[in-house]
Design a protein around this motif. Structure first.
Motif, PDB file in Angstrom:
ATOM      1  N   GLY A 126      -3.272   3.654  -6.708  1.00  0.00           N
ATOM      2  CA  GLY A 126      -3.355   3.806  -5.362  1.00  0.00           C
ATOM      3  C   GLY A 126      -2.865   3.436  -4.296  1.00  0.00           C
ATOM      4  N   LEU A 127      -1.032   3.879  -5.162  1.00  0.00           N
ATOM      5  CA  LEU A 127       0.135   3.206  -3.914  1.00  0.00           C
ATOM      6  C   LEU A 127       0.241   4.440  -3.352  1.00  0.00           C
ATOM      7  N   GLU A 128       0.285   5.043  -1.911  1.00  0.00           N
ATOM      8  CA  GLU A 128       1.071   5.724  -1.567  1.00  0.00           C
ATOM      9  C   GLU A 128       2.562   5.620  -1.792  1.00  0.00           C
ATOM     10  N   ILE A 129       2.828   7.260  -2.382  1.00  0.00           N
ATOM     11  CA  ILE A 129       5.167   6.999  -2.308  1.00  0.00           C
ATOM     12  C   ILE A 129       5.081   7.944  -1.038  1.00  0.00           C
ATOM     13  N   VAL A 130       5.962   7.166  -0.606  1.00  0.00           N
ATOM     14  CA  VAL A 130       5.557   8.234   0.967  1.00  0.00           C
ATOM     15  C   VAL A 130       7.737   8.812   1.297  1.00  0.00           C
ATOM     16  N   VAL A 131       8.064   7.386   0.485  1.00  0.00           N
ATOM     17  CA  VAL A 131      10.020   8.258   0.555  1.00  0.00           C
ATOM     18  C   VAL A 131      10.342   8.521  -1.185  1.00  0.00           C
ATOM     19  N   ASP A 132      11.216   9.486  -1.618  1.00  0.00           N
ATOM     20  CA  ASP A 132      11.069   9.823  -3.120  1.00  0.00           C
ATOM     21  C   ASP A 132      12.900   9.881  -3.034  1.00  0.00           C
ATOM     22  N   ALA A 155       7.147   3.012   4.253  1.00  0.00           N
ATOM     23  CA  ALA A 155       7.001   1.889   3.005  1.00  0.00           C
ATOM     24  C   ALA A 155       7.012   0.502   3.790  1.00  0.00           C
ATOM     25  N   ASP A 156       5.901  -0.383   2.975  1.00  0.00           N
ATOM     26  CA  ASP A 156       6.071  -1.472   2.922  1.00  0.00           C
ATOM     27  C   ASP A 156       6.579  -2.241   1.683  1.00  0.00           C
ATOM     28  N   ALA A 157       7.194  -1.957   0.863  1.00  0.00           N
ATOM     29  CA  ALA A 157       8.195  -2.379  -0.314  1.00  0.00           C
ATOM     30  C   ALA A 157       8.580  -1.311  -1.013  1.00  0.00           C
ATOM     31  N   PHE A 158       9.978  -1.497  -1.529  1.00  0.00           N
ATOM     32  CA  PHE A 158      10.957  -0.216  -2.421  1.00  0.00           C
ATOM     33  C   PHE A 158      10.835  -0.478  -3.726  1.00  0.00           C
ATOM     34  N   LYS A 172       0.232  -1.056  -0.037  1.00  0.00           N
ATOM     35  CA  LYS A 172      -0.236  -0.057   0.087  1.00  0.00           C
ATOM     36  C   LYS A 172       0.810   1.458  -0.380  1.00  0.00           C
ATOM     37  N   LYS A 173       2.149   1.194   1.109  1.00  0.00           N
ATOM     38  CA  LYS A 173       2.533   2.526   1.011  1.00  0.00           C
ATOM     39  C   LYS A 173       4.139   2.374   0.340  1.00  0.00           C
ATOM     40  N   VAL A 174       4.386   3.232  -0.515  1.00  0.00           N
ATOM     41  CA  VAL A 174       6.080   1.831  -1.081  1.00  0.00           C
ATOM     42  C   VAL A 174       6.965   3.630  -1.497  1.00  0.00           C
ATOM     43  N   GLY A 175       8.167   3.228  -1.290  1.00  0.00           N
ATOM     44  CA  GLY A 175       9.067   4.315  -1.225  1.00  0.00           C
ATOM     45  C   GLY A 175      10.163   4.143  -2.592  1.00  0.00           C
ATOM     46  N   VAL A 176      10.510   5.059  -2.843  1.00  0.00           N
ATOM     47  CA  VAL A 176      11.189   4.832  -4.633  1.00  0.00           C
ATOM     48  C   VAL A 176      12.568   5.797  -4.132  1.00  0.00           C
ATOM     49  N   PHE A 201       6.757   5.212 -12.748  1.00  0.00           N
ATOM     50  CA  PHE A 201       6.507   4.356 -11.583  1.00  0.00           C
ATOM     51  C   PHE A 201       5.435   4.698 -11.302  1.00  0.00           C
ATOM     52  N   ILE A 202       5.973   6.261 -10.551  1.00  0.00           N
ATOM     53  CA  ILE A 202       4.401   7.355 -10.203  1.00  0.00           C
ATOM     54  C   ILE A 202       3.483   7.330 -10.738  1.00  0.00           C
ATOM     55  N   ASP A 203       3.323   7.535 -12.177  1.00  0.00           N
ATOM     56  CA  ASP A 203       2.065   7.451 -12.629  1.00  0.00           C
ATOM     57  C   ASP A 203       1.288   6.447 -12.837  1.00  0.00           C
ATOM     58  N   GLU A 204       1.948   5.079 -12.593  1.00  0.00           N
ATOM     59  CA  GLU A 204       1.414   3.640 -12.398  1.00  0.00           C
ATOM     60  C   GLU A 204       0.806   3.284 -10.735  1.00  0.00           C
ATOM     61  N   ALA A 205       1.812   3.771  -9.964  1.00  0.00           N
ATOM     62  CA  ALA A 205       1.366   3.717  -8.457  1.00  0.00           C
ATOM     63  C   ALA A 205       0.113   4.238  -8.265  1.00  0.00           C
ATOM     64  N   LYS A 206       0.155   6.094  -8.825  1.00  0.00           N
ATOM     65  CA  LYS A 206      -0.799   6.611  -9.104  1.00  0.00           C
ATOM     66  C   LYS A 206      -2.294   5.938  -8.876  1.00  0.00           C
ATOM     67  N   LYS A 207      -1.893   5.813 -10.200  1.00  0.00           N
ATOM     68  CA  LYS A 207      -3.385   4.918 -10.798  1.00  0.00           C
ATOM     69  C   LYS A 207      -3.928   3.829  -9.851  1.00  0.00           C
TER      70      LYS A 207
END
Lengths: 375, 292
Positions: A186-192, A214-217, A159-163, A178-184
């Protein structure tokens, strides 16, 4: 005397009447030094192996292929000058470059002269510029990333992802996709976290990721950067999943990162570990020839070489413009055209479609977890 | 707090390796007025000697490190002094600087030619264990890198101040004419300095290569950072180079986390400008007068 003169004249006439022995020239412009050397060397070896096999089987339209090789030094301006040089030396097609930062610069030269170019680059922008002479040998990250995001959401419940990404043309493309797809999704980008090209010390980057919830990176670097990142991630004890594309889980990364690569997972367009018989045979021939395991870039180079042969013969002549026209919208089935290894299609932009794989690194090896359909 | 501790440890571990290379700059400057712009390549090269020992001769890692050290002493110590420094020094500092730049390029291109342009995995010499202390992940590798670097620099300081040979080296550096009159073999002392620099470069190489990977271009970054560290700390003081190295390692990590990852490489240069403006002799350096 007259006899000698006559025989000499006859010999000259006979030689003149023979068909021209000029080889078909192909330019191989890749990163043989600099940060892209790992990728470029693989691509170059794949191209060489492909054309050697083609020449051994009679060449293209019964003409041998001569490869003119150049080192771009992973420098976009150098690569641009070398594309110009290759064209000046009458190549009819170009293989390379692999680094997107170079390809976006040098492909304009090939376009200007109408020379088809088979690139190993994966930045989305490359096929989005309306260049009718650029063709991929592996699909762009905008095609791979949706498959990965879907896998992250559906199979892993992220649900939450770091990039973490390289602030280069290649990295920006993958990052934006990735950002575009994550938004589509519903993933939340918590760190970039962006980093510089060829960065050596990733301690601060890893720390930023580690301190997020984040749950994954999603990790998007070149092979050498990925290896350094993975070593640092292991050092700082990151336990959450590290996911990426081919450049995170490729064989060169596994070799460089050692044990630190275990646990990394990602989507790959091509892998030597895929259970595809033609691919496996190509990998074995490559290993026997070059004494190392090819990565996806070597396979790209090999497929690029064979694609050029098939499309030239389909066009009926080694004419650059005819080849480019023929390749748009073309599908090559591996059953009829074994050199492409897997069924592959190109659209009107030069983008390609093909099956791909989701792999995990276990005990220093890629293990294919799922085969993903073309999109 | 845990984050601060983590940044500090990572910064000190990296900085201590920069310090090893920076100390080499100061040693050679003091002993022979040599500014060695190939210092980064001096740190890059021994890793490849070690890899050759392991892959070509099939030696274990520890024996390969000794082989690397031996080759470094011979090539980066003796041969560098005899073939580059001694013939060039009489022509002044500038030709020697240019010669070291050329040497750096030669070393870089040679490694690329003979070993390849791609990065090579380098085996870690310390366990990869990670301990969690006060919320921070502390790796044994970082701590060991820090300890080994500190021991090397501390040992060098003790050698220079507590032994007869070390004092002779200092005397030769401060005033070679008087030292010679007092019976010191100045040439030998200068040679010792070059050998110590080669040994320090080997230690730095073996410590940093498992993190950076062994690559022909590693010297570019390392040489620049070490040079800045030496100037920031004080070009004529070993302890200055130590402080400069540690400071840059820590600032680099702090700026990457708290300011901007994109501008992290500019931070040491900004520090350099500030130091040159406010304290040209460096943080711990002493002003040097020169007759003109």
């Amino acid at each position: 005397m007259i006899k000698k003169l006559l025989s000499a004249t006859a010999m000259v006439l006979a030689l003149g009447a023979m068909p021209a022995l000029a080889d078909l020239k192909v330019g191989s412009i890749v990163e043989l030094s600099g940060p892209g050397a790992a990728a470029g060397t693989n691509f170059r070896d794949g191209v060489h192996m492909g054309f050697e096999e083609i020449n051994a089987q009679g060449g293209i339209l019964k003409e041998k292929v001569e490869i003119l090789e150049y080192d771009s030094q992973t420098d976009p301006q150098v690569s641009r000058a070398l594309v110009q040089k290759a064209i000046d030396e009458n190549v009819y097609a170009i293989m390379g470059t692999v680094f997107s930062s170079s390809t976006v610069v040098n492909m304009m030269v090939a376009k200007q002269y109408g020379i088809p170019q088979f690139t190993g680059s994966e930045a989305p922008s490359i096929t989005a510029k309306g260049n009718p002479y650029i063709f991929r040998t592996a699909f762009g990250s905008q095609k791979g990333v949706p498959k990965l995001v879907k896998y992250m959401v559906d199979k892993m419940g992220v649900k939450k992802v770091g990039v973490a990404w390289a602030n280069t043309e290649f990295g920006k493309g993958g990052h934006q996709a990735f950002i575009d797809e994550a938004k589509k999704a519903g993933l939340e980008i918590v760190v970039d976290v962006p980093s510089e090209q060829a960065q050596a010390d990733f301690s601060a980057d890893v720390l930023k990721l580690k301190n997020s919830d984040a749950d994954a990176f999603f990790v998007y670097y070149t092979e050498e950067e990925s290896a350094r990142f993975l070593r640092e991630a292991r050092k700082q004890g990151i336990s959450k999943p590290l996911l990426g594309e081919t450049t995170l889980v490729g064989h060169k990364v596994i070799e460089l990162a050692g044990e630190a690569a275990n646990g990394a997972a990602g989507h790959v367009g091509l892998t030597p570990d895929a259970n595809v018989p033609a691919l496996k045979e190509m990998v074995e021939r490559f290993k026997a020839k070059y004494k190392y395991t090819p990565d996806h870039n070597a396979i790209k180079g090999y497929i690029g070489a064979w694609t050029l042969k098939y499309v030239t013969e389909l066009a009926g002549k080694p004419d650059s413009k005819a080849i480019a026209e023929k390749l748009h919208g073309l599908t090559l089935k591996a059953s009829e055209y074994p050199g492409v290894l897997m069924d592959v299609s190109w659209d009107d932009t030069g983008e390609m479609s093909r099956e791909s794989f989701f792999v995990k690194v276990e005990n220093g090896k890629q293990v294919v977890d799922a085969i993903l359909p073309p999109n | 707090m845990a984050e601060l501790l983590q940044i500090l440890i990572s910064g000190l571990a990296a900085g201590s390796i920069y310090a090893l290379a920076a100390v080499g700059f100061t040693l050679l400057w003091q002993a022979s007025q040599t500014i060695n712009f190939a210092q980064g390549e001096f740190v890059m090269l021994p890793a490849f000697f070690v890899l050759i020992g392991m892959t070509v001769f099939g030696l274990p890692l520890w024996l390969s490190i000794f082989l690397g050290l031996g080759l470094a002493l011979l090539i980066l110590g003796v041969a560098f002094k005899r073939l580059i420094v001694e013939p060039m020094l009489p022509h002044g500092t500038l030709p020697l600087v240019i010669a070291t730049i050329a040497l750096g390029l030669l070393m870089k291109e040679s490694v690329k030619e003979f070993y390849g342009a791609t990065a090579q995995p380098f085996p870690p010499i310390f366990p990869q264990t990670v301990y969690h202390i006060a919320g921070a992940s502390v790796s044994v590798q970082d701590i060991c890198n820090l300890i080994v670097s500190m021991l090397a620099i501390g040992g060098l300081q003790l050698f220079l101040s507590r032994t007869r040979t070390g004092r002779c080296m200092q005397a030769s550096a401060q005033n070679p004419g008087v030292a010679e009159i007092l019976g010191v073999n100045v040439k030998r002392m200068v040679l010792y300095t070059f050998l110590i620099n080669a040994a320090l470069a080997t230690i730095a190489s073996v410590l940093i290569s498992p993190i950076y990977l062994a690559k022909f271009s590693n010297g570019e970054t390392l040489g620049l950072v070490a040079f800045i560290a030496a100037i920031v700390g004080g070009f004529n003081q070993i302890r200055g180079a130590l402080v400069g190295g540690l400071l840059i390692g820590v600032i680099d990590n702090f700026s990457a986390v708290y300011i901007s990852a994109q501008y992290r490489s500019a931070m040491p240069l900004i520090l350099l400008i500030i130091i040159i403006l406010l304290r040209p002799q460096g943080l711990l350096g002493t002003p040097e007068g020169r007759t003109v």
